[in-house]
Design a protein around this motif. Structure first.
Motif, PDB file in Angstrom:
ATOM      1  N   GLN A   6      -0.521 -22.488 115.703  1.00 26.78           N
ATOM      2  CA  GLN A   6       0.601 -22.541 114.340  1.00 26.78           C
ATOM      3  C   GLN A   6      -0.751 -24.578 113.955  1.00 26.78           C
ATOM      4  O   GLN A   6      -1.074 -24.685 113.123  1.00 26.78           O
ATOM      5  CB  GLN A   6       1.707 -22.453 113.987  1.00 26.78           C
ATOM      6  CG  GLN A   6       2.245 -23.136 112.298  1.00 26.78           C
ATOM      7  CD  GLN A   6       1.686 -22.103 111.527  1.00 26.78           C
ATOM      8  OE1 GLN A   6       1.433 -20.680 112.209  1.00 26.78           O
ATOM      9  NE2 GLN A   6       0.716 -22.313 110.562  1.00 26.78           N
ATOM     10  N   PHE A   7      -0.501 -25.085 115.005  1.00 25.45           N
ATOM     11  CA  PHE A   7      -1.287 -26.539 114.744  1.00 25.45           C
ATOM     12  C   PHE A   7      -2.660 -26.686 114.615  1.00 25.45           C
ATOM     13  O   PHE A   7      -3.233 -26.635 113.375  1.00 25.45           O
ATOM     14  CB  PHE A   7      -1.009 -27.554 115.997  1.00 25.45           C
ATOM     15  CG  PHE A   7      -1.350 -28.244 116.750  1.00 25.45           C
ATOM     16  CD1 PHE A   7      -1.202 -29.632 115.624  1.00 25.45           C
ATOM     17  CD2 PHE A   7      -2.387 -28.683 116.998  1.00 25.45           C
ATOM     18  CE1 PHE A   7      -1.458 -30.932 115.595  1.00 25.45           C
ATOM     19  CE2 PHE A   7      -3.008 -29.941 116.990  1.00 25.45           C
ATOM     20  CZ  PHE A   7      -2.498 -31.338 115.762  1.00 25.45           C
ATOM     21  N   LEU A   8      -3.431 -25.475 115.346  1.00 29.70           N
ATOM     22  CA  LEU A   8      -4.698 -25.277 115.009  1.00 29.70           C
ATOM     23  C   LEU A   8      -4.837 -24.125 113.358  1.00 29.70           C
ATOM     24  O   LEU A   8      -5.692 -25.061 112.999  1.00 29.70           O
ATOM     25  CB  LEU A   8      -5.369 -24.421 116.550  1.00 29.70           C
ATOM     26  CG  LEU A   8      -5.291 -25.227 117.443  1.00 29.70           C
ATOM     27  CD1 LEU A   8      -6.142 -24.405 118.019  1.00 29.70           C
ATOM     28  CD2 LEU A   8      -5.936 -26.628 116.852  1.00 29.70           C
ATOM     29  N   VAL A   9      -3.719 -23.413 113.177  1.00 34.28           N
ATOM     30  CA  VAL A   9      -4.372 -23.403 111.900  1.00 34.28           C
ATOM     31  C   VAL A   9      -4.033 -24.467 110.962  1.00 34.28           C
ATOM     32  O   VAL A   9      -4.585 -24.665 109.939  1.00 34.28           O
ATOM     33  CB  VAL A   9      -3.366 -22.458 111.651  1.00 34.28           C
ATOM     34  CG1 VAL A   9      -3.279 -21.833 110.084  1.00 34.28           C
ATOM     35  CG2 VAL A   9      -3.995 -21.347 112.484  1.00 34.28           C
ATOM     36  N   ASN A  10      -3.107 -25.063 111.084  1.00 37.08           N
ATOM     37  CA  ASN A  10      -3.062 -26.735 110.136  1.00 37.08           C
ATOM     38  C   ASN A  10      -3.794 -27.271 109.885  1.00 37.08           C
ATOM     39  O   ASN A  10      -4.557 -28.302 108.993  1.00 37.08           O
ATOM     40  CB  ASN A  10      -1.161 -27.369 110.544  1.00 37.08           C
ATOM     41  CG  ASN A  10      -0.212 -26.137 110.008  1.00 37.08           C
ATOM     42  OD1 ASN A  10      -0.082 -25.300 109.745  1.00 37.08           O
ATOM     43  ND2 ASN A  10       1.162 -26.840 110.755  1.00 37.08           N
ATOM     44  N   ALA A  11      -4.123 -27.900 111.345  1.00 37.75           N
ATOM     45  CA  ALA A  11      -5.075 -28.672 110.905  1.00 37.75           C
ATOM     46  C   ALA A  11      -5.963 -28.413 110.782  1.00 37.75           C
ATOM     47  O   ALA A  11      -8.177 -28.741 110.877  1.00 37.75           O
ATOM     48  CB  ALA A  11      -5.110 -29.373 112.493  1.00 37.75           C
TER      49      ALA A  11
ATOM     50  N   ASP B 286      -9.042 -20.519 111.189  1.00 32.57           N
ATOM     51  CA  ASP B 286      -9.089 -19.777 109.649  1.00 32.57           C
ATOM     52  C   ASP B 286      -8.375 -19.075 109.505  1.00 32.57           C
ATOM     53  O   ASP B 286      -8.809 -17.922 110.477  1.00 32.57           O
ATOM     54  CB  ASP B 286     -10.808 -19.330 109.403  1.00 32.57           C
ATOM     55  CG  ASP B 286     -10.663 -19.094 107.747  1.00 32.57           C
ATOM     56  OD1 ASP B 286      -9.869 -18.860 107.079  1.00 32.57           O
ATOM     57  OD2 ASP B 286     -11.760 -19.016 107.610  1.00 32.57           O
ATOM     58  N   PRO B 287      -7.221 -18.372 109.294  1.00 32.07           N
ATOM     59  CA  PRO B 287      -6.420 -17.500 109.050  1.00 32.07           C
ATOM     60  C   PRO B 287      -6.834 -16.404 107.943  1.00 32.07           C
ATOM     61  O   PRO B 287      -6.264 -15.190 108.886  1.00 32.07           O
ATOM     62  CB  PRO B 287      -5.000 -18.764 108.169  1.00 32.07           C
ATOM     63  CG  PRO B 287      -5.304 -19.330 107.715  1.00 32.07           C
ATOM     64  CD  PRO B 287      -6.774 -20.609 108.182  1.00 32.07           C
ATOM     65  N   PHE B 288      -7.977 -16.317 107.865  1.00 31.48           N
ATOM     66  CA  PHE B 288      -8.522 -15.767 106.609  1.00 31.48           C
ATOM     67  C   PHE B 288      -8.875 -14.757 107.741  1.00 31.48           C
ATOM     68  O   PHE B 288      -9.031 -13.706 108.061  1.00 31.48           O
ATOM     69  CB  PHE B 288      -9.442 -16.097 106.322  1.00 31.48           C
ATOM     70  CG  PHE B 288      -9.812 -14.496 105.524  1.00 31.48           C
ATOM     71  CD1 PHE B 288      -9.470 -14.372 103.815  1.00 31.48           C
ATOM     72  CD2 PHE B 288     -11.165 -13.847 105.563  1.00 31.48           C
ATOM     73  CE1 PHE B 288     -10.296 -12.813 103.798  1.00 31.48           C
ATOM     74  CE2 PHE B 288     -11.546 -12.808 105.207  1.00 31.48           C
ATOM     75  CZ  PHE B 288     -11.056 -12.354 104.820  1.00 31.48           C
ATOM     76  N   PHE B 289      -9.418 -14.940 109.103  1.00 33.73           N
ATOM     77  CA  PHE B 289      -9.865 -13.942 110.313  1.00 33.73           C
ATOM     78  C   PHE B 289      -9.044 -14.100 111.103  1.00 33.73           C
ATOM     79  O   PHE B 289      -8.705 -12.849 112.191  1.00 33.73           O
ATOM     80  CB  PHE B 289     -10.973 -14.314 110.906  1.00 33.73           C
ATOM     81  CG  PHE B 289     -12.206 -14.591 109.566  1.00 33.73           C
ATOM     82  CD1 PHE B 289     -13.073 -13.726 109.048  1.00 33.73           C
ATOM     83  CD2 PHE B 289     -12.673 -16.222 108.999  1.00 33.73           C
ATOM     84  CE1 PHE B 289     -13.753 -14.281 108.370  1.00 33.73           C
ATOM     85  CE2 PHE B 289     -13.701 -16.189 108.566  1.00 33.73           C
ATOM     86  CZ  PHE B 289     -14.049 -14.899 107.402  1.00 33.73           C
ATOM     87  N   TRP B 290      -8.145 -15.137 111.417  1.00 31.73           N
ATOM     88  CA  TRP B 290      -7.919 -14.650 112.912  1.00 31.73           C
ATOM     89  C   TRP B 290      -5.881 -14.697 112.527  1.00 31.73           C
ATOM     90  O   TRP B 290      -4.862 -15.399 113.470  1.00 31.73           O
ATOM     91  CB  TRP B 290      -8.134 -16.239 113.929  1.00 31.73           C
ATOM     92  CG  TRP B 290      -9.372 -16.272 113.766  1.00 31.73           C
ATOM     93  CD1 TRP B 290     -10.533 -17.028 113.823  1.00 31.73           C
ATOM     94  CD2 TRP B 290      -9.661 -15.709 115.278  1.00 31.73           C
ATOM     95  NE1 TRP B 290     -11.691 -17.117 114.263  1.00 31.73           N
ATOM     96  CE2 TRP B 290     -11.356 -15.728 114.971  1.00 31.73           C
ATOM     97  CE3 TRP B 290      -9.540 -14.563 115.764  1.00 31.73           C
ATOM     98  CZ2 TRP B 290     -12.372 -15.596 115.677  1.00 31.73           C
ATOM     99  CZ3 TRP B 290     -10.466 -14.147 116.761  1.00 31.73           C
ATOM    100  CH2 TRP B 290     -11.878 -14.192 117.096  1.00 31.73           C
TER     101      TRP B 290
END
Length: 307
Positions: free
Chosen positions: A65-70, A74-78
């Motif tokens: 979640q931290f890497l997504v917020n940073a 990319d949340p669209f792919f992962w």
């Protein structure tokens, strides 16, 4: 000097008579603390392991979640943990596009359990038979090797075309995946039986069927049970692949629908449900294994040294 021990003995006897509980506690060693018993140590070790596993999961989810917020991932792919949790919550409370989530889980479970049971029975029977009868093993070995080499996705496509989108195609694909895993273990277990046991049974007048039932099958039982731990996973894979190729209901259809809608969180949520089902099934198989092998004496292995 000679009278001193006698005097001491008399004093000790008088003290014992006056305070019997004190004498008894002095004579017996101190009781072992309850927390140091083997069962308590094992329970504490399981608790520590469970806490460590949970900590690993939490750390991975927080890092994800931290890497997504940073904006590193990319949340669209992962996808992202919040999105996966949101989809699971909606499925449980509102339902899915195919209907109730419970219905999807039950359909997939029915296909997997039927495939698991049928494939396991066929695998045990054929494995023991070919392991005991050399002519049968030599006759059918090329056919079994050829059938095992066929990619399962191709078989799934064939079964879907031949049997349609119903439960039959998924069960048959699950049976095929389970069969070969159980078969090869049962076959090897039948081949690994101690020949002295078989010879002694024959000397005592046992028939071929009695030798198979009372000697070969119990000896191969450990091999068979070991194969069951991975076989239910294969049954789940067969059911899911069949549903992804073509189905009206099931978790596989739910995952495929999420994929078609570019909803990676939905795909991951379906994977979480499948993983939970597999872990529950593994726990149940472990309990069954302990019950069936309760007669076997405890075995020592390298893990015992890591206490």
């Amino acid at each position: 000097m000679i009278d001193t021990p006698t005097q001491n003995d008399g004093t000790a006897t008088a003290i014992s008579a006056q305070f019997p509980s004190a004498a008894t506690s002095a004579a017996t060693p101190a009781a072992t603390p309850a927390g140091t018993s083997p069962r308590a140590r094992a329970r504490r070790r399981r608790t520590v392991l469970a806490a460590a596993r949970l900590a690993i999961v939490v750390v991975l989810l927080v890092a994800w979640q931290f890497l997504v917020n940073a904006k590193v991932v990319d949340p669209f792919f992962w996808g992202e943990p919040k999105g996966v949790w949101g989809d699971l919550y909606d499925w449980f409370t509102v339902g899915t596009s195919q209907g109730s989530l419970g219905d999807q889980i039950l359909v997939t479970l029915e296909e997997a359990v039927l495939g698991f049971v049928i494939g396991s029975i066929l695998g045990v029977v054929c494995g023991i038979a070919l392991g005991r009868v050399r002519l049968l093993s030599e006759l059918f070995a090329p056919f079994l090797k050829a059938a095992n080499s066929i990619p399962r996705i191709i078989l799934g496509s064939i079964f879907t075309v031949a049997f349609g989108f119903g439960i039959q195609s998924k069960v048959i694909l699950a049976v095929v995946l389970v069969f070969f895993g159980v078969f090869f273990n049962a076959f090897q277990g039948a081949r690994e039986v101690d020949r002295n046991l078989i010879a002694n049974a024959r000397l005592l007048g046992a028939t071929r069927w009695q030798v198979t039932r009372d000697v070969v099958l119990p000896s191969a039982f450990t091999w068979i049970l070991a194969s069951l731990h991975i076989s239910f996973g294969f049954a789940l894979i067969g059911a899911l692949v069949g549903e992804i190729l073509g189905a009206n209901q099931g978790l596989g259809l739910l995952i495929r629908s999420s994929q078609n809608n570019f909803d990676m969180n939905g795909v991951l949520a379906g994977m979480v449900l499948v993983a939970a089902i597999a872990l529950i099934a593994e726990a149940l198989i472990t309990v069954l294994e302990r019950r069936l092998l309760s007669w076997r004496p405890p075995q020592t292995h390298g893990g015992a040294a890591v206490e």
